[in-house]
Design a protein around this motif. Structure first.
Motif, PDB file in Angstrom:
ATOM      1  N   PRO A 168     -38.811 -55.098 -39.352  1.00 50.39           N
ATOM      2  CA  PRO A 168     -38.578 -53.653 -39.323  1.00 50.39           C
ATOM      3  C   PRO A 168     -37.332 -53.284 -40.131  1.00 50.39           C
ATOM      4  O   PRO A 168     -36.452 -54.114 -40.329  1.00 50.39           O
ATOM      5  CB  PRO A 168     -38.348 -53.374 -37.830  1.00 50.39           C
ATOM      6  CG  PRO A 168     -37.797 -54.644 -37.290  1.00 50.39           C
ATOM      7  CD  PRO A 168     -38.474 -55.741 -38.056  1.00 50.39           C
ATOM      8  N   LYS A 169     -37.296 -52.039 -40.561  1.00 48.34           N
ATOM      9  CA  LYS A 169     -36.120 -51.587 -41.321  1.00 48.34           C
ATOM     10  C   LYS A 169     -34.980 -51.238 -40.369  1.00 48.34           C
ATOM     11  O   LYS A 169     -33.823 -51.243 -40.744  1.00 48.34           O
ATOM     12  CB  LYS A 169     -36.487 -50.352 -42.150  1.00 48.34           C
ATOM     13  CG  LYS A 169     -37.596 -50.615 -43.159  1.00 48.34           C
ATOM     14  CD  LYS A 169     -37.839 -49.367 -44.002  1.00 48.34           C
ATOM     15  CE  LYS A 169     -39.080 -49.517 -44.846  1.00 48.34           C
ATOM     16  NZ  LYS A 169     -40.299 -49.113 -44.116  1.00 48.34           N
ATOM     17  N   LEU A 170     -35.365 -50.895 -39.121  1.00 46.34           N
ATOM     18  CA  LEU A 170     -34.356 -50.523 -38.126  1.00 46.34           C
ATOM     19  C   LEU A 170     -34.584 -51.333 -36.851  1.00 46.34           C
ATOM     20  O   LEU A 170     -35.698 -51.370 -36.326  1.00 46.34           O
ATOM     21  CB  LEU A 170     -34.490 -49.023 -37.806  1.00 46.34           C
ATOM     22  CG  LEU A 170     -33.629 -48.485 -36.656  1.00 46.34           C
ATOM     23  CD1 LEU A 170     -32.152 -48.465 -37.049  1.00 46.34           C
ATOM     24  CD2 LEU A 170     -34.070 -47.068 -36.268  1.00 46.34           C
ATOM     25  N   LEU A 171     -33.519 -51.969 -36.368  1.00 43.74           N
ATOM     26  CA  LEU A 171     -33.595 -52.640 -35.071  1.00 43.74           C
ATOM     27  C   LEU A 171     -32.895 -51.754 -34.050  1.00 43.74           C
ATOM     28  O   LEU A 171     -31.729 -51.390 -34.233  1.00 43.74           O
ATOM     29  CB  LEU A 171     -32.905 -54.007 -35.119  1.00 43.74           C
ATOM     30  CG  LEU A 171     -32.883 -54.741 -33.774  1.00 43.74           C
ATOM     31  CD1 LEU A 171     -34.287 -55.235 -33.399  1.00 43.74           C
ATOM     32  CD2 LEU A 171     -31.906 -55.906 -33.786  1.00 43.74           C
ATOM     33  N   ILE A 172     -33.626 -51.386 -32.998  1.00 43.23           N
ATOM     34  CA  ILE A 172     -33.013 -50.629 -31.916  1.00 43.23           C
ATOM     35  C   ILE A 172     -32.729 -51.620 -30.802  1.00 43.23           C
ATOM     36  O   ILE A 172     -33.628 -52.334 -30.356  1.00 43.23           O
ATOM     37  CB  ILE A 172     -33.955 -49.512 -31.406  1.00 43.23           C
ATOM     38  CG1 ILE A 172     -34.319 -48.569 -32.563  1.00 43.23           C
ATOM     39  CG2 ILE A 172     -33.303 -48.742 -30.268  1.00 43.23           C
ATOM     40  CD1 ILE A 172     -35.336 -47.502 -32.184  1.00 43.23           C
ATOM     41  N   ALA A 173     -31.483 -51.706 -30.391  1.00 40.65           N
ATOM     42  CA  ALA A 173     -31.117 -52.647 -29.327  1.00 40.65           C
ATOM     43  C   ALA A 173     -30.540 -51.823 -28.180  1.00 40.65           C
ATOM     44  O   ALA A 173     -29.501 -51.175 -28.336  1.00 40.65           O
ATOM     45  CB  ALA A 173     -30.097 -53.648 -29.859  1.00 40.65           C
ATOM     46  N   ASP A 174     -31.252 -51.809 -27.050  1.00 38.63           N
ATOM     47  CA  ASP A 174     -30.824 -50.986 -25.917  1.00 38.63           C
ATOM     48  C   ASP A 174     -30.218 -51.891 -24.844  1.00 38.63           C
ATOM     49  O   ASP A 174     -30.947 -52.531 -24.090  1.00 38.63           O
ATOM     50  CB  ASP A 174     -32.029 -50.204 -25.364  1.00 38.63           C
ATOM     51  CG  ASP A 174     -31.602 -49.196 -24.294  1.00 38.63           C
ATOM     52  OD1 ASP A 174     -30.419 -49.209 -23.908  1.00 38.63           O
ATOM     53  OD2 ASP A 174     -32.454 -48.415 -23.845  1.00 38.63           O
ATOM     54  N   GLU A 175     -28.917 -51.971 -24.812  1.00 41.08           N
ATOM     55  CA  GLU A 175     -28.188 -52.836 -23.871  1.00 41.08           C
ATOM     56  C   GLU A 175     -28.753 -54.260 -23.892  1.00 41.08           C
ATOM     57  O   GLU A 175     -29.079 -54.814 -22.845  1.00 41.08           O
ATOM     58  CB  GLU A 175     -28.293 -52.276 -22.439  1.00 41.08           C
ATOM     59  CG  GLU A 175     -27.843 -50.846 -22.289  1.00 41.08           C
ATOM     60  CD  GLU A 175     -26.410 -50.708 -21.781  1.00 41.08           C
ATOM     61  OE1 GLU A 175     -25.704 -51.722 -21.712  1.00 41.08           O
ATOM     62  OE2 GLU A 175     -26.008 -49.575 -21.485  1.00 41.08           O
ATOM     63  N   PRO A 176     -28.857 -54.876 -25.076  1.00 43.55           N
ATOM     64  CA  PRO A 176     -29.556 -56.167 -25.159  1.00 43.55           C
ATOM     65  C   PRO A 176     -28.864 -57.314 -24.462  1.00 43.55           C
ATOM     66  O   PRO A 176     -29.472 -58.355 -24.244  1.00 43.55           O
ATOM     67  CB  PRO A 176     -29.635 -56.428 -26.661  1.00 43.55           C
ATOM     68  CG  PRO A 176     -28.458 -55.704 -27.216  1.00 43.55           C
ATOM     69  CD  PRO A 176     -28.291 -54.478 -26.370  1.00 43.55           C
ATOM     70  N   THR A 177     -27.588 -57.141 -24.103  1.00 45.21           N
ATOM     71  CA  THR A 177     -26.887 -58.265 -23.469  1.00 45.21           C
ATOM     72  C   THR A 177     -26.507 -57.980 -22.023  1.00 45.21           C
ATOM     73  O   THR A 177     -25.976 -58.859 -21.341  1.00 45.21           O
ATOM     74  CB  THR A 177     -25.594 -58.610 -24.247  1.00 45.21           C
ATOM     75  OG1 THR A 177     -24.752 -57.456 -24.278  1.00 45.21           O
ATOM     76  CG2 THR A 177     -25.896 -59.044 -25.664  1.00 45.21           C
ATOM     77  N   THR A 178     -26.781 -56.768 -21.539  1.00 40.55           N
ATOM     78  CA  THR A 178     -26.300 -56.379 -20.210  1.00 40.55           C
ATOM     79  C   THR A 178     -26.882 -57.239 -19.091  1.00 40.55           C
ATOM     80  O   THR A 178     -26.201 -57.530 -18.110  1.00 40.55           O
ATOM     81  CB  THR A 178     -26.608 -54.883 -19.964  1.00 40.55           C
ATOM     82  OG1 THR A 178     -26.142 -54.161 -21.101  1.00 40.55           O
ATOM     83  CG2 THR A 178     -25.943 -54.346 -18.720  1.00 40.55           C
ATOM     84  N   ALA A 179     -28.155 -57.664 -19.245  1.00 39.95           N
ATOM     85  CA  ALA A 179     -28.786 -58.437 -18.176  1.00 39.95           C
ATOM     86  C   ALA A 179     -28.507 -59.938 -18.292  1.00 39.95           C
ATOM     87  O   ALA A 179     -28.976 -60.719 -17.480  1.00 39.95           O
ATOM     88  CB  ALA A 179     -30.295 -58.182 -18.188  1.00 39.95           C
ATOM     89  N   LEU A 180     -27.744 -60.330 -19.317  1.00 44.41           N
ATOM     90  CA  LEU A 180     -27.529 -61.771 -19.541  1.00 44.41           C
ATOM     91  C   LEU A 180     -26.242 -62.248 -18.882  1.00 44.41           C
ATOM     92  O   LEU A 180     -25.312 -61.479 -18.671  1.00 44.41           O
ATOM     93  CB  LEU A 180     -27.434 -62.050 -21.049  1.00 44.41           C
ATOM     94  CG  LEU A 180     -28.628 -61.631 -21.908  1.00 44.41           C
ATOM     95  CD1 LEU A 180     -28.358 -61.989 -23.368  1.00 44.41           C
ATOM     96  CD2 LEU A 180     -29.907 -62.299 -21.420  1.00 44.41           C
ATOM     97  N   ASP A 181     -26.187 -63.547 -18.616  1.00 41.61           N
ATOM     98  CA  ASP A 181     -24.947 -64.148 -18.107  1.00 41.61           C
ATOM     99  C   ASP A 181     -23.849 -63.920 -19.137  1.00 41.61           C
ATOM    100  O   ASP A 181     -24.102 -63.986 -20.342  1.00 41.61           O
ATOM    101  CB  ASP A 181     -25.108 -65.677 -17.986  1.00 41.61           C
ATOM    102  CG  ASP A 181     -25.902 -66.042 -16.760  1.00 41.61           C
ATOM    103  OD1 ASP A 181     -26.207 -65.131 -15.983  1.00 41.61           O
ATOM    104  OD2 ASP A 181     -26.223 -67.226 -16.622  1.00 41.61           O
ATOM    105  N   VAL A 182     -22.643 -63.705 -18.648  1.00 38.60           N
ATOM    106  CA  VAL A 182     -21.515 -63.458 -19.550  1.00 38.60           C
ATOM    107  C   VAL A 182     -21.403 -64.574 -20.588  1.00 38.60           C
ATOM    108  O   VAL A 182     -21.109 -64.337 -21.750  1.00 38.60           O
ATOM    109  CB  VAL A 182     -20.203 -63.331 -18.735  1.00 38.60           C
ATOM    110  CG1 VAL A 182     -19.004 -63.172 -19.647  1.00 38.60           C
ATOM    111  CG2 VAL A 182     -20.296 -62.163 -17.773  1.00 38.60           C
TER     112      VAL A 182
END
Ligand SMILES: Nc1ncnc2c1ncn2[C@@H]1O[C@H](COP(=O)(O)OP(=O)(O)OP(=O)(O)O)[C@@H](O)[C@H]1O
Length: 266
Positions: A168-182
């Motif tokens: 894709p020309k645009l990647l939309i990332a919506d809180e992509p790391t919020t659910a992951l371990d620190v």
């Protein structure tokens, strides 16, 4: 030229509540824009409206032009042509994008077959490459696994591989790391940063966390109660926030940084 041009976007519920209010933003090819704001400020609904994915009963008015296509009011057929090719999304929770009953490899093969017309050995190789690209160890094993058989961090990498599969020309990332371990958050951010750089993709990166946005984007828009309250470079926003609300966001990011600093120094 603009890749994404949002003008006066307003999102309302069936009973007339306004959740996104007269929002405008634009992203040029290869550009990175962060959207920050507290929970409930309308960030996710904005990203969903960009892909014509608003929940049942919600309506969008205004204009959302993505790669030259008007998304507001577009038919499902038109939207299918745009999704994946012009923009793809990675959600906070990777299981949103993954079918729990389908092996990972088959899920990645889907968009590769549809968009790039790959079959047989070429498709198999493309699946392995897609998994290698997001730095998943043992891509063969991961391809044969079901989503619940791999870790949360690995699932988010698979979701990223799927989003990138159609280039894709645009990647939309919506809180992509919020659910992951620190411990795996920083790796995921670095991976997104590297992959979009290599592919010269644009990014719309959504987070409630200014410190996270600052790692990926140069420019940011601040949302509050469905409205854009401030926009500027991340540097301007951090050094000289104009709005009281932005000052609060900056102060809480600083507080967190200083709370973490002594620990990371250990
Ligand atoms: N399906 C829905 N039906 C009704 N209201 C909704 C729906 N989805 C979101 N909302 C409301 O719309 C507002 C904006 O939600 P949105 O999810 O866009 O916020 P957000 O900034 O992304 O927050 P978060 O970071 O918590 O996801 C909130 O008040 C939320 O309660």
């Amino acid at each position: 030229m603009t890749l994404l041009d949002v003008r006066g976007l307003t999102v309302r519920t069936a009973d007339g509540r306004t959740l996104v209010d007269d929002l405008s933003l634009s992203v040029a090819p290869g550009e990175r824009l962060g959207v920050i704001g507290e929970s409930g400020s309308g960030k996710s609904l904005t990203t969903l409206a960009v892909l014509g994915l608003l929940p049942e009963g919600m309506t969008a008015t205004g204009s959302v032009e993505l790669g030259g296509t008007q998304i507001v009011g577009a038919s499902e057929k038109r939207l299918t042509g745009v999704r994946g090719r012009d923009a793809a999304i990675v959600f906070q929770e990777p299981l949103t994008a993954l079918d729990p009953l389908m092996r990972v490899g088959r899920q990645i093969a889907g968009p590769l077959r549809q968009r790039r017309g790959l079959t047989g050995g070429a498709l198999k190789r493309a699946v392995a490459e897609a998994l290698e690209q997001v730095r998943l160890p043992e891509p063969g094993r991961i391809a044969r696994a079901f989503p619940h058989e791999i870790s949360g961090g690995q699932r988010q990498r698979v979701a990223l591989a799927m989003a990138l599969a159609c280039e894709p020309k645009l990647l939309i990332a919506d809180e992509p790391t919020t659910a992951l371990d620190v411990s795996v958050q920083a790796d995921m951010l670095a991976l997104i940063d590297t992959l979009v750089r290599i592919r010269e993709m644009a990014v719309l990166f959504v987070s409630h966390d200014l410190a996270v946005v600052a790692k990926v984007t140069d420019r940011a828009l601040v949302m509050k109660d469905g409205r854009a309250v401030e926009e500027g470079t991340v540097d301007e926003i951090v050094r000289a926030p104009r709005e009281e609300y932005t000052r609060t966001l900056v102060a809480s990011a600083r507080k967190l940084e200083s709370a973490l600093a002594p620990r990371s120094a250990r």
